[in-house]
Each structure stands twice: as C-alpha cells, then as structure tokens.
Scaffold this motif. Sequence first.
Motif, PDB file in Angstrom:
ATOM      1  N   UNK A 154       0.820  -1.213   0.000  1.00 27.59           N
ATOM      2  CA  UNK A 154       0.000   0.000   0.000  1.00 27.59           C
ATOM      3  C   UNK A 154       0.855   1.264   0.000  1.00 27.59           C
ATOM      4  N   UNK A 155       1.840   1.338   0.892  1.00 30.92           N
ATOM      5  CA  UNK A 155       2.636   2.557   1.036  1.00 30.92           C
ATOM      6  C   UNK A 155       3.707   2.691  -0.038  1.00 30.92           C
ATOM      7  N   UNK A 156       4.166   1.589  -0.606  1.00 36.83           N
ATOM      8  CA  UNK A 156       5.060   1.680  -1.763  1.00 36.83           C
ATOM      9  C   UNK A 156       4.324   2.337  -2.921  1.00 36.83           C
ATOM     10  N   UNK A 157       3.116   1.873  -3.183  1.00 34.64           N
ATOM     11  CA  UNK A 157       2.328   2.438  -4.277  1.00 34.64           C
ATOM     12  C   UNK A 157       1.917   3.880  -3.994  1.00 34.64           C
ATOM     13  N   UNK A 158       1.567   4.178  -2.748  1.00 38.45           N
ATOM     14  CA  UNK A 158       1.205   5.555  -2.386  1.00 38.45           C
ATOM     15  C   UNK A 158       2.408   6.486  -2.553  1.00 38.45           C
ATOM     16  N   UNK A 159       3.584   6.022  -2.178  1.00 35.53           N
ATOM     17  CA  UNK A 159       4.795   6.839  -2.340  1.00 35.53           C
ATOM     18  C   UNK A 159       5.076   7.095  -3.825  1.00 35.53           C
ATOM     19  N   UNK A 160       4.902   6.076  -4.639  1.00 38.71           N
ATOM     20  CA  UNK A 160       5.084   6.268  -6.094  1.00 38.71           C
ATOM     21  C   UNK A 160       4.098   7.294  -6.639  1.00 38.71           C
ATOM     22  N   UNK A 161       2.842   7.191  -6.217  1.00 37.88           N
ATOM     23  CA  UNK A 161       1.836   8.155  -6.676  1.00 37.88           C
ATOM     24  C   UNK A 161       2.176   9.574  -6.219  1.00 37.88           C
ATOM     25  N   UNK A 162       2.833   9.703  -5.065  1.00 38.36           N
ATOM     26  CA  UNK A 162       3.237  11.011  -4.550  1.00 38.36           C
ATOM     27  C   UNK A 162       4.495  11.533  -5.235  1.00 38.36           C
ATOM     28  N   UNK A 163       5.104  10.704  -6.093  1.00 36.65           N
ATOM     29  CA  UNK A 163       6.275  11.141  -6.851  1.00 36.65           C
ATOM     30  C   UNK A 163       7.595  10.530  -6.423  1.00 36.65           C
ATOM     31  N   UNK A 164       7.569   9.562  -5.501  1.00 30.37           N
ATOM     32  CA  UNK A 164       8.811   8.945  -5.043  1.00 30.37           C
ATOM     33  C   UNK A 164       9.407   8.079  -6.146  1.00 30.37           C
ATOM     34  N   UNK A 165      10.735   8.034  -6.164  1.00 34.28           N
ATOM     35  CA  UNK A 165      11.474   7.276  -7.178  1.00 34.28           C
ATOM     36  C   UNK A 165      11.764   5.859  -6.697  1.00 34.28           C
ATOM     37  N   UNK A 166      11.790   4.929  -7.656  1.00 34.18           N
ATOM     38  CA  UNK A 166      11.994   3.519  -7.333  1.00 34.18           C
ATOM     39  C   UNK A 166      13.339   3.243  -6.660  1.00 34.18           C
ATOM     40  N   UNK A 167      14.396   3.978  -7.045  1.00 40.95           N
ATOM     41  CA  UNK A 167      15.695   3.697  -6.424  1.00 40.95           C
ATOM     42  C   UNK A 167      15.673   4.029  -4.934  1.00 40.95           C
TER      43      UNK A 167
END
Length: 155
Positions: free
Chosen positions: A61-74
């Motif tokens: 849940x929070x990995x996907x939420x962070x991505x939606x907020x603009x966080x980078x995969x690295x």
Amino acid sequence: MTDALPPLPLIGLGPQAFAAVNALHGAVEEAATAAGLEPILLELVRLRCSQINGCVYCVDLHTNAARRAGEKDDRLAQLVVWRESELFTERERAALALAEAVTLVHDHDAGRALHRAARPVLSEPEAAFVAWAATVVNTYNRIAVTSRPVAAAGV
C-alpha cells in the motif's frame, strides 16, 4: 505452516474501532501537513514502519502511495538500508530514525538516542507528527498482520 492460526477478522468484528483508527489517521494526516511534513516524507515513514513490522499489505500500500506522490523507485528500493544510502536527506533521515524509535519502542535506550538525533533537524511539531504518523501506521500494521487482508493489485 500447519500450526498457523486463521486470520482474525478485526475489521469485520470491530468496525467502530476500525472507524476510530481511520479517523485518527485523518486527524494526524491533517495536522502533519499543517506542521509542514511533506506527503512523500510521511509515506517513507509509513513504509519503513511497515517494513520493520513485516506487514506485506501495508508495504504494498505505502510503496504504491509513495510512487503516486512522486517517489522514485531507487529510493524505495534503498529505504530498507536508508542509513547506508546517500539518497536520503538529513531531514528524511531524522524522520526515519524517529519513526524507527517509535516502532521499536521496546529498545528504550536506542529510542532516546534516535529521538535526540532527530530533534535538531525537525521542529517540535514536525517531530511530534512523525511520531504520530508512525504510531498510526503501527496500529494499521498490527490490524493487517492479525487479519491478513489481501492486497489489491496496484493499491
């Protein structure tokens, strides 16, 4: 896992209690934003606590939420080793240290040291709402680990 207990449906058996946790989450989210904490920072805190607690549902849940907020995969990939990574700012490191202290509450000496390290970097309201965000996600982690909901794809 032949001796494993079946999931305990905490949400279904206590919807009013779960609604209260959701209301607390909303109040903390609003206050954290007012205190100046960025959405990505809050998601990193939630994700790191969920990693520590071994909550697969909340990690997803929070990995996907962070991505939606603009966080980078690295950075997401290196969150588990944030102390050794050069990808995190001093502010993020302070928030992550404080979140870990809240999550690993049984280690009082380490918790006090982590709290002391975070305080020169985060304002008092920022530190307070990092601690609140960690407290709330730790609650959600315990609910999810106990009830074992199935994560929806792309949550």
